[in-house]
Scaffold this motif. Sequence first.
Motif, short mmCIF file in Angstrom:
data_model
loop_
_atom_site.label_atom_id
_atom_site.label_comp_id
_atom_site.label_asym_id
_atom_site.label_seq_id
_atom_site.Cartn_x
_atom_site.Cartn_y
_atom_site.Cartn_z
N GLY A 29 -39.46 35.31 -32.34
CA GLY A 29 -38.31 34.81 -33.10
C GLY A 29 -38.69 33.68 -34.04
N GLY A 30 -39.51 32.75 -33.54
CA GLY A 30 -39.99 31.66 -34.38
C GLY A 30 -40.81 32.18 -35.54
N GLY A 31 -41.66 33.15 -35.26
CA GLY A 31 -42.48 33.75 -36.32
C GLY A 31 -41.63 34.42 -37.39
N LEU A 32 -40.60 35.12 -36.97
CA LEU A 32 -39.70 35.77 -37.94
C LEU A 32 -39.00 34.73 -38.81
N LEU A 33 -38.52 33.66 -38.19
CA LEU A 33 -37.84 32.59 -38.93
C LEU A 33 -38.79 31.90 -39.90
N ILE A 34 -39.98 31.58 -39.43
CA ILE A 34 -40.98 30.92 -40.27
C ILE A 34 -41.35 31.81 -41.46
N GLY A 35 -41.58 33.09 -41.20
CA GLY A 35 -41.91 34.02 -42.27
C GLY A 35 -40.77 34.17 -43.27
N ALA A 36 -39.54 34.25 -42.78
CA ALA A 36 -38.38 34.40 -43.66
C ALA A 36 -38.21 33.17 -44.55
N VAL A 37 -38.35 31.99 -43.97
CA VAL A 37 -38.22 30.75 -44.75
C VAL A 37 -39.33 30.68 -45.79
N ASN A 38 -40.55 30.97 -45.39
CA ASN A 38 -41.67 30.91 -46.32
C ASN A 38 -41.51 31.92 -47.45
N GLY A 39 -41.06 33.12 -47.11
CA GLY A 39 -40.85 34.13 -48.13
C GLY A 39 -39.70 33.80 -49.06
N PHE A 40 -38.61 33.27 -48.51
CA PHE A 40 -37.43 32.96 -49.32
C PHE A 40 -37.66 31.79 -50.27
N PHE A 41 -38.28 30.73 -49.75
CA PHE A 41 -38.49 29.53 -50.56
C PHE A 41 -39.85 29.50 -51.25
N GLY A 42 -40.73 30.44 -50.93
CA GLY A 42 -42.07 30.41 -51.51
C GLY A 42 -42.95 29.38 -50.83
N GLY A 43 -42.55 28.90 -49.69
CA GLY A 43 -43.29 27.90 -48.93
C GLY A 43 -42.34 27.23 -47.96
N GLY A 44 -42.86 26.33 -47.17
CA GLY A 44 -42.02 25.57 -46.25
C GLY A 44 -42.01 26.08 -44.82
N GLY A 45 -42.64 27.21 -44.58
CA GLY A 45 -42.66 27.73 -43.21
C GLY A 45 -43.37 26.79 -42.25
N GLY A 46 -44.36 26.06 -42.75
CA GLY A 46 -45.09 25.11 -41.91
C GLY A 46 -44.21 23.99 -41.40
N MET A 47 -43.17 23.65 -42.16
CA MET A 47 -42.24 22.61 -41.74
C MET A 47 -41.46 23.04 -40.51
N LEU A 48 -41.33 24.33 -40.31
CA LEU A 48 -40.70 24.84 -39.09
C LEU A 48 -41.73 25.14 -38.02
N CYS A 49 -42.91 25.57 -38.46
CA CYS A 49 -43.95 25.99 -37.53
C CYS A 49 -44.46 24.82 -36.68
N VAL A 50 -44.68 23.68 -37.33
CA VAL A 50 -45.22 22.52 -36.59
C VAL A 50 -44.27 22.09 -35.48
N PRO A 51 -42.97 21.87 -35.75
CA PRO A 51 -42.08 21.50 -34.65
C PRO A 51 -41.98 22.56 -33.56
N LEU A 52 -42.00 23.83 -33.95
CA LEU A 52 -41.98 24.91 -32.95
C LEU A 52 -43.18 24.79 -32.02
N LEU A 53 -44.36 24.61 -32.62
CA LEU A 53 -45.58 24.53 -31.81
C LEU A 53 -45.60 23.26 -30.94
#
Length: 121
Positions: free
Chosen positions: A12-36
């Motif tokens: 689920g986290g991976g799907l959210l991170i990928g969707a955010v990164n794809g939608f905004f062209g970046g920013g998935g790491g801002m979700l990935c770090v807190p998830l990890l």
Amino acid sequence: MNKCALGAVKIGGGLLIGAVNGFFGGGGGMLCVPLLEKILHEPTKKAHATAILIILPISIASAIAYLIGGYFSPIDTLTVSGGVVSGGILGALLLKKLPPFAVGVVFALLMVGVGARLAFF
């Protein structure tokens, strides 16, 4: 957390991170770090390094989609790439040298700054 729930969080986290990164062209790491860090309890430096490696294939996939869609500027790409590569190397070297607390503070300040910029400017 049992293995099934842990797997669901990762997927689920991976799907959210990928969707955010794809939608905004970046920013998935801002979700990935807190998830990890917060949910999967990875140490700060490991979370940041892992996020970078996770974002690489997501960024490649997003770039392909943007290329196909015609959203690409070769001159801008070439101009910015040198700074991006240099900055990435510098950031990786700093990550190795800074204590985890400092990395967390810098990350938090960056998130607040970017959020303020998006909200108010």
